[in-house]
Design a protein around this motif. Structure first.
Motif, PDB file in Angstrom:
ATOM      1  N   THR A 183     -57.782  25.187  20.985  1.00  0.00           N
ATOM      2  CA  THR A 183     -56.362  24.810  20.941  1.00  0.00           C
ATOM      3  C   THR A 183     -56.089  23.599  20.072  1.00  0.00           C
ATOM      4  N   ARG A 184     -57.119  22.793  19.791  1.00  0.00           N
ATOM      5  CA  ARG A 184     -56.977  21.530  19.074  1.00  0.00           C
ATOM      6  C   ARG A 184     -56.076  20.553  19.825  1.00  0.00           C
ATOM      7  N   ASN A 185     -55.882  20.790  21.110  1.00  0.00           N
ATOM      8  CA  ASN A 185     -55.053  19.902  21.930  1.00  0.00           C
ATOM      9  C   ASN A 185     -55.916  19.366  23.071  1.00  0.00           C
ATOM     10  N   THR A 186     -56.330  18.119  22.938  1.00  0.00           N
ATOM     11  CA  THR A 186     -57.261  17.542  23.909  1.00  0.00           C
ATOM     12  C   THR A 186     -56.612  17.337  25.265  1.00  0.00           C
ATOM     13  N   VAL A 187     -55.362  16.889  25.278  1.00  0.00           N
ATOM     14  CA  VAL A 187     -54.667  16.630  26.545  1.00  0.00           C
ATOM     15  C   VAL A 187     -54.562  17.921  27.363  1.00  0.00           C
ATOM     16  N   PHE A 188     -54.114  18.983  26.726  1.00  0.00           N
ATOM     17  CA  PHE A 188     -53.991  20.280  27.410  1.00  0.00           C
ATOM     18  C   PHE A 188     -55.346  20.745  27.929  1.00  0.00           C
TER      19      PHE A 188
ATOM     20  N   ARG B  94     -59.549  10.675   6.809  1.00  0.00           N
ATOM     21  CA  ARG B  94     -59.539   9.979   8.095  1.00  0.00           C
ATOM     22  C   ARG B  94     -60.732  10.429   8.956  1.00  0.00           C
ATOM     23  N   GLU B  95     -61.141  11.689   8.789  1.00  0.00           N
ATOM     24  CA  GLU B  95     -62.286  12.180   9.548  1.00  0.00           C
ATOM     25  C   GLU B  95     -63.550  11.398   9.203  1.00  0.00           C
ATOM     26  N   LYS B  96     -63.728  11.090   7.918  1.00  0.00           N
ATOM     27  CA  LYS B  96     -64.929  10.351   7.523  1.00  0.00           C
ATOM     28  C   LYS B  96     -64.854   8.909   7.987  1.00  0.00           C
ATOM     29  N   LEU B  97     -63.664   8.316   7.937  1.00  0.00           N
ATOM     30  CA  LEU B  97     -63.504   6.955   8.442  1.00  0.00           C
ATOM     31  C   LEU B  97     -63.828   6.896   9.929  1.00  0.00           C
ATOM     32  N   ALA B  98     -63.359   7.898  10.693  1.00  0.00           N
ATOM     33  CA  ALA B  98     -63.661   7.951  12.124  1.00  0.00           C
ATOM     34  C   ALA B  98     -65.157   8.110  12.354  1.00  0.00           C
ATOM     35  N   TYR B  99     -65.809   8.896  11.515  1.00  0.00           N
ATOM     36  CA  TYR B  99     -67.266   9.086  11.616  1.00  0.00           C
ATOM     37  C   TYR B  99     -67.999   7.771  11.381  1.00  0.00           C
ATOM     38  N   ILE B 100     -67.582   7.042  10.351  1.00  0.00           N
ATOM     39  CA  ILE B 100     -68.205   5.748  10.051  1.00  0.00           C
ATOM     40  C   ILE B 100     -68.020   4.786  11.220  1.00  0.00           C
ATOM     41  N   ALA B 101     -66.805   4.739  11.764  1.00  0.00           N
ATOM     42  CA  ALA B 101     -66.514   3.824  12.865  1.00  0.00           C
ATOM     43  C   ALA B 101     -67.254   4.218  14.137  1.00  0.00           C
ATOM     44  N   ASP B 102     -67.318   5.513  14.405  1.00  0.00           N
ATOM     45  CA  ASP B 102     -67.929   6.010  15.644  1.00  0.00           C
ATOM     46  C   ASP B 102     -69.445   5.855  15.631  1.00  0.00           C
ATOM     47  N   SER B 103     -70.056   6.154  14.505  1.00  0.00           N
ATOM     48  CA  SER B 103     -71.518   6.163  14.428  1.00  0.00           C
ATOM     49  C   SER B 103     -72.118   4.783  14.217  1.00  0.00           C
TER      50      SER B 103
ATOM     51  N   HIS C 290     -58.104  13.940  16.722  1.00  0.00           N
ATOM     52  CA  HIS C 290     -59.319  13.753  17.525  1.00  0.00           C
ATOM     53  C   HIS C 290     -60.297  14.924  17.389  1.00  0.00           C
ATOM     54  N   ILE C 291     -59.800  16.135  17.486  1.00  0.00           N
ATOM     55  CA  ILE C 291     -60.693  17.292  17.393  1.00  0.00           C
ATOM     56  C   ILE C 291     -61.250  17.436  15.983  1.00  0.00           C
ATOM     57  N   ASP C 292     -60.461  17.086  14.971  1.00  0.00           N
ATOM     58  CA  ASP C 292     -60.973  17.103  13.600  1.00  0.00           C
ATOM     59  C   ASP C 292     -62.125  16.112  13.460  1.00  0.00           C
ATOM     60  N   HIS C 293     -61.985  14.955  14.092  1.00  0.00           N
ATOM     61  CA  HIS C 293     -63.068  13.963  14.060  1.00  0.00           C
ATOM     62  C   HIS C 293     -64.324  14.510  14.720  1.00  0.00           C
ATOM     63  N   VAL C 294     -64.160  15.095  15.888  1.00  0.00           N
ATOM     64  CA  VAL C 294     -65.320  15.634  16.613  1.00  0.00           C
ATOM     65  C   VAL C 294     -65.986  16.750  15.820  1.00  0.00           C
ATOM     66  N   LYS C 295     -65.195  17.658  15.260  1.00  0.00           N
ATOM     67  CA  LYS C 295     -65.748  18.797  14.523  1.00  0.00           C
ATOM     68  C   LYS C 295     -66.500  18.363  13.271  1.00  0.00           C
ATOM     69  N   THR C 296     -66.014  17.326  12.602  1.00  0.00           N
ATOM     70  CA  THR C 296     -66.677  16.880  11.374  1.00  0.00           C
ATOM     71  C   THR C 296     -67.903  16.030  11.664  1.00  0.00           C
ATOM     72  N   GLN C 297     -67.920  15.344  12.809  1.00  0.00           N
ATOM     73  CA  GLN C 297     -69.045  14.460  13.127  1.00  0.00           C
ATOM     74  C   GLN C 297     -70.219  15.196  13.767  1.00  0.00           C
ATOM     75  N   ILE C 298     -69.929  16.190  14.590  1.00  0.00           N
ATOM     76  CA  ILE C 298     -70.990  16.865  15.348  1.00  0.00           C
ATOM     77  C   ILE C 298     -72.120  17.404  14.460  1.00  0.00           C
ATOM     78  N   PRO C 299     -71.841  18.056  13.317  1.00  0.00           N
ATOM     79  CA  PRO C 299     -72.966  18.565  12.510  1.00  0.00           C
ATOM     80  C   PRO C 299     -73.952  17.474  12.097  1.00  0.00           C
ATOM     81  N   PHE C 300     -73.438  16.289  11.745  1.00  0.00           N
ATOM     82  CA  PHE C 300     -74.321  15.199  11.349  1.00  0.00           C
ATOM     83  C   PHE C 300     -75.060  14.634  12.559  1.00  0.00           C
ATOM     84  N   ALA C 301     -74.337  14.447  13.668  1.00  0.00           N
ATOM     85  CA  ALA C 301     -74.970  13.930  14.883  1.00  0.00           C
ATOM     86  C   ALA C 301     -76.026  14.902  15.391  1.00  0.00           C
TER      87      ALA C 301
END
Length: 472
Positions: free
Chosen positions: A25-30, A140-149, A439-450
């Motif tokens: 759904t790409r909707n985390t709250v739901f 923004r997905e890559k920036l979130a990856y840099i910040a998260d990791s 948020h889901i875009d961040h998770v989807k882009t980061q998971i393969p590297f993690a």
């Protein structure tokens, strides 16, 4: 339900449902709300179980702390924007004539520098670097990856953080470890064995430098940003309210980079580290409160009206509400998973794998699964340390050997893997918030590297386990 019981396969239903729905759904709250509702119905508590779960979970000191922390962080970020502090910082960095790669490396280094708090780090890196990375068309997905990791993976490697104190506290009483000093010594010696954390941080730098090529959804996101000029995909829902992203600098305000940016950051760092040294507890929330008060006073002295300051503060608090809502539901789901015995079930079905040679690798894998399923690393530590470390001591005859260090590090690394890439994790939410990423875009882009880093770490633990058994 005590810590050793569970509902069998049903105990993993809510967490699994939340993760699947989040990607669909790409909707985390739901997704989180549905998972919580299904969970309480599964436990036989009826429709009223859902509001009761929220009341019990959100009326706690721990959630109050994260709520206030978020509100004060939102206020500080809003003050940064209203005074033009972030723009001033961006202009200062631009004078260094940095390239697109060097700008990203600045964010990487900043994330490692703010090691004392995995809550502050992703928000600080994301919010301060966002204007600059947008200008260089970094997604923004890559920036979130840099910040998260560079948040949780760095925090778990430092012996002067709350992470170190918590893990050391869990070790007291195991084998020959009798006091806090011995426990901290074991933690320090385990740091080189925390393969996932080291590899995770290093991978970010290698990805930025292009030594490790982009692949998967991250490659697609970066191509979109550079070729189409879109740092967010069409239809993305950034995890930061417009009240915070659209704050314009106050006209003709006499602001400075030192007073409006550097000093508040130093206040946060000094209060957090100072309280950790003196009180053995980093007062991160109080640090942001102090920074917000300081900024408010400085803004008034700089000629910004009091009503404008209060209005800006309120806008900042409104801007972090999307993150707070997700965190509230994630906390509720974590409590539900605990009540249903999710972690106990996962441990029970896998404990037969814990042979001596496989102990570090299997410990890492089980910890990673639990952390990813529940979104909490500290909860994973609390579950896995008492299970795996005594087993390791049994194999070593209560001697503190590399196998002990590797087992402790495997629990820490596995917990971090789940914590910083699970869609249910608070630090993942904060990384999306700081970067203003979907948020889901961040998770989807980061998971393969993690996941790639986790596979390498798992293989290294397997090799190390057989090496130590061979020596034994």
């Amino acid at each position: 339900m005590d810590a050793t019981t569970h509902l069998g396969l049903l105990s993993v239903l809510p967490a699994t449902l939340a993760i699947i729905l989040a990607f669909i759904t790409r909707n985390t709250v739901f997704s989180l709300a549905v998972a919580c509702f299904v969970g309480v119905m599964t436990m036989g508590e009826g429709p009223m179980g859902f509001p009761n779960l929220l009341k019990e979970t959100l009326g706690t000191t721990s959630f109050s702390w994260i709520l206030l922390l978020e509100l004060f962080i939102g206020t500080v970020i809003a003050f940064f924007q209203r005074t033009g502090a972030i723009q001033n910082f961006t202009a200062w960095v631009e004078k260094r004539a940095l390239s697109r790669i060097k700008v990203q490396l600045v964010g990487w280094v900043m994330g490692m520098f703010v090691f004392f708090s995995d809550y502050f780090s992703p928000l600080f890196v994301g919010s301060t670097m966002r204007g600059l990375t947008d200008r260089f068309l970094v997604s923004r997905e890559k920036l979130a990856y840099i910040a998260d990791s560079t948040s949780a993976p760095v925090s778990v490697l430092m012996p002067i953080t709350g992470w170190a104190v918590f893990i050391a506290g869990l070790l007291i009483g195991m084998g020959p470890i009798e006091d806090a000093g011995q426990a901290m010594s074991v933690f320090v010696h385990a740091i080189p064995f925390n393969l996932y954390a080291w590899l995770s941080v290093a991978t970010v730098g290698l990805v930025i430098a292009g030594i490790i090529p982009l692949f998967g959804p991250m490659k697609k996101a970066e191509r979109r940003a550079q070729e189409e000029g879109k740092v967010l995909r069409d239809g993305a829902d950034p995890l930061l309210g417009e009240e915070l992203t659209n704050i314009a600098p106050y006209p003709a305000a006499r602001t400075s980079l030192l007073l409006n940016f550097i000093m508040p950051v130093l206040i946060v760092i000094s209060v957090a580290i100072g309280t950790f040294i003196v009180l053995d507890s980093a007062k991160t929330m109080e640090a942001f409160l102090a920074a917000a008060v300081f900024l408010g006073i400085v803004m008034r002295l700089q000629g910004i009206p009091f009503n404008d300051i209060m209005k800006t503060s309120t806008a900042g608090m409104k801007g972090v509400m999307p993150a707070i809502i997700i965190l509230a539901l994630a906390y509720s789901l974590n409590q539900l998973s605990e009540d249903m015995g999710t972690a106990s079930y996962i441990v029970e079905i896998t404990e037969g794998w814990l042979t001596p040679a496989l102990l570090p690798a299997m410990t890492f894998m089980i910890a990673a699964v639990i952390a990813f399923s529940t979104g909490t690393s500290w909860g994973t530590f609390a579950i896995m340390m008492p299970l795996s470390v005594p087993v390791a001591f049994n194999f070593t005859g209560d001697a503190i050997t590399p196998l002990i260090y590797a087992t402790v590090a495997a629990v820490a690394g596995g917990g971090v893997f789940g914590d910083h890439c699970s869609p249910l994790s608070d630090t993942s939410v904060l990384a999306s918030t700081g970067a203003a990423s979907d948020h889901i875009d961040h998770v989807k882009t980061q998971i393969p590297f993690a996941l790639a880093v986790a596979v390498v770490a798992l293989a290294m633990y397997l090799c190390a386990g057989y090496l130590w058994i061979g020596i034994g």
